[in-house]
Design an enzyme around this catalytic site. Structure first.
Site, PDB file in Angstrom:
ATOM      1  N   ASP A 239       0.863  -1.187   0.000  1.00 60.25           N
ATOM      2  CA  ASP A 239       0.000   0.000   0.000  1.00 60.25           C
ATOM      3  C   ASP A 239       0.897   1.234   0.000  1.00 60.25           C
ATOM      4  O   ASP A 239       1.601   1.501   0.977  1.00 60.25           O
ATOM      5  CB  ASP A 239      -0.886  -0.032   1.254  1.00 60.25           C
ATOM      6  CG  ASP A 239      -1.921   1.089   1.276  1.00 60.25           C
ATOM      7  OD1 ASP A 239      -1.743   2.087   0.553  1.00 60.25           O
ATOM      8  OD2 ASP A 239      -2.902   0.974   2.035  1.00 60.25           O
ATOM      9  N   HIS A 240       0.847   2.008  -1.084  1.00 58.99           N
ATOM     10  CA  HIS A 240       1.775   3.128  -1.241  1.00 58.99           C
ATOM     11  C   HIS A 240       1.443   4.299  -0.312  1.00 58.99           C
ATOM     12  O   HIS A 240       2.236   5.233  -0.199  1.00 58.99           O
ATOM     13  CB  HIS A 240       1.771   3.607  -2.698  1.00 58.99           C
ATOM     14  CG  HIS A 240       3.119   4.080  -3.157  1.00 58.99           C
ATOM     15  ND1 HIS A 240       4.175   4.292  -2.311  1.00 58.99           N
ATOM     16  CD2 HIS A 240       3.591   4.381  -4.405  1.00 58.99           C
ATOM     17  CE1 HIS A 240       5.220   4.705  -2.979  1.00 58.99           C
ATOM     18  NE2 HIS A 240       4.898   4.775  -4.271  1.00 58.99           N
TER      19      HIS A 240
END
Length: 485
Positions: free
Chosen positions: A455-456
């Protein structure tokens, strides 16, 4: 004569068996109206969005009504079965019991109860409906409801054939069938574990010839029935991993429609939420795992791991746990409501498992605290439980990171989607013998490709790259399990 009131009738409501789930589908009823049940007896099997669960009833008494037929999806908190706790009281007498049950079943809108009807003769030689729990010493029969039509919902779902439906309809109207009720509706006698086995093997118990005492179907009977190949193609291949090609016809039909429910429905919803909520980034690395494969062969001979399953997944899991310890920021979740990043000081390691019900991801609680033998035991139990379809909903809650092993299908790599609430997922490709430059020379080496999706919002490119590089470095030089741990 003892008078029975509505106070003796208890409703059993659909419980929340999945920590916050809102509904469940009734897969199988193990009892029918008129059966005697005891506290703790399993009365039905339901499927939630997580797993199939057997429900025990907390009452003693006689089943009055099944509120929903098999195949119905019911909201949590809705009554699914009613039990008359006074119906099993032998001291009340058979005649008194029959009269009181009839009175308690009189609808509220009826101005006055119907006059008593002659008592039906007691059937001889009643067999237990749920094998292993016996029958009541004294049973009660319902009095005819004069002027009140029988509701369709009161007819058991299993009465699908005309003969069975007629038998059940007659029983609900107070008439005794020429034969015992269980046999009149065609319900084969088998214990719940045998029914579960038959369901898993796709065997219709109605087609099985029983060999046990009193006509009870045994596990051996089910295995014998499942041995010969089916003479016709399956009408609806629910457990098929991929849809049938358009050109394939099932008994003349060019298409087969499979209801989206249960585990598959939950998986689809979760993946859509994940794909459109968390910005995914996936990175790849190809690594020489020859030394890891040699270590695995040595560990198989270690007495401390005797009887445990030692495979590449075990060391890959251990490598990921070490990488998380070196970079704990990757083990986190995004709290949108509070606008916070939640760092987890524990690792619940999820392992993606393909089952006939669909993809599930049970997790090993506090995996970071386990030794290698403990981790091997936990992995073995997790996989075997998932394959048997016995994974509990609690085992699939609270995961922090996940491993998915696509290599078992011969796939080199992939771009896995995150489980909702998790920050990273590691995909492991097939381990193959490939030409590789080793010590300046091209040699055949065991090589695999790893893919890490993250998850950036939580994990930037630097952190994600460091975690993936650490896992690869450990698998290339497994001695780092000691130096880095």
């Amino acid at each position: 004569m003892t008078t029975m009131t509505e106070a003796s009738v208890r409703e059993f409501k659909m419980p929340d068996v999945g920590e916050g789930l809102t509904e469940a589908e009734i897969l199988k009823w193990y009892v029918q109206p008129g059966d005697t049940v005891t506290d703790g007896q399993v009365v039905c099997e339901v499927e939630t969005a997580k797993a199939a669960v057997e429900l025990p009833i907390p009452y003693n008494g006689v089943v009055r009504e099944l509120r929903f037929p098999e195949g119905t999806t019911v909201d949590v908190g809705t009554a699914i079965i009613t039990v008359d706790e006074g119906g099993g009281d032998a001291g009340a007498g058979e005649a008194g019991g029959a009269a009181s049950v009839a009175e308690s079943e009189t609808p509220a809108e009826t101005p006055a109860p119907a006059p008593p009807a002659p008592q039906a003769p007691k059937p001889e030689g009643r067999k237990p409906v749920l094998v292993g729990y016996g029958v009541a010493e004294a049973s009660t029969k319902r009095r005819p409801r004069k002027g009140v039509p029988v509701q369709q919902a009161q007819v058991p779902a299993r009465a699908q054939q005309p003969e069975a439906a007629a038998a059940v309809q007659g029983e609900l109207n107070g008439h005794t069938s020429p034969v015992d009720r269980p046999s009149s509706v065609g319900r084969p006698l088998a214990k719940p574990p045998v029914r579960k086995l038959a369901k898993d093997l796709g065997v219709d118990l109605a087609t099985v010839t029983p060999s046990g005492p009193d006509g009870i179907i045994t596990r051996e009977d089910v295995y014998a029935a499942s041995a010969p190949p089916a003479p016709e193609p399956v009408q609806t291949p629910v457990a098929a991993p991929t849809p049938a090609p358009a050109a394939v016809s099932y008994e003349g039909a060019r298409e087969t429609r499979i209801p989206i429910k249960g585990v598959r429905k939950a998986t689809a919803t979760a993946m859509i939420d994940s794909a459109f909520t968390a910005p995914h980034v996936t990175e790849f690395v190809t690594v020489d795992v020859t030394r890891t494969m040699k270590l695995i062969e040595e560990l198989k001979q270690d007495k401390d791991l005797a009887g445990l399953r030692v495979n590449p997944l075990l060391l890959i899991a251990k490598a990921l746990l070490v990488a998380i310890k070196r970079h704990p920021e990757v083990n986190a979740s995004w709290d949108e409501a509070n606008q916070e990043i939640v760092l987890k000081h524990y690792v619940n390691l999820g392992i993606a498992a393909a089952t006939p019900r669909g993809l599930i991801v049970p997790n090993i609680k506090d995996a970071h605290t386990k030794t290698l033998p403990e981790l091997a035991q936990a992995l073995g139990e997790l996989v075997s439980t998932a394959r048997e379809g016995k994974t509990s909903p609690a085992a699939m809650q609270g995961g922090t990171v996940t491993i998915t092993n696509v290599g078992v299908f011969g796939v080199d790599t992939g771009t896995p989607l995150l489980n909702p609430g998790e920050s990273a997922i590691l995909a492991v490709g097939a381990i193959k013998l490939q030409p590789w430059v080793h010590k300046g020379k091209v040699k055949p080496r065991q090589v695999t490709t790893l893919a890490l999706s993250f998850d950036h919002r939580l994990v930037d490119g630097e952190l994600g790259s460091k975690v993936l590089a650490d896992v690869a470095a450990i698998l290339e030089q497994p001695k780092r399990l000691i130096t880095w741990a």
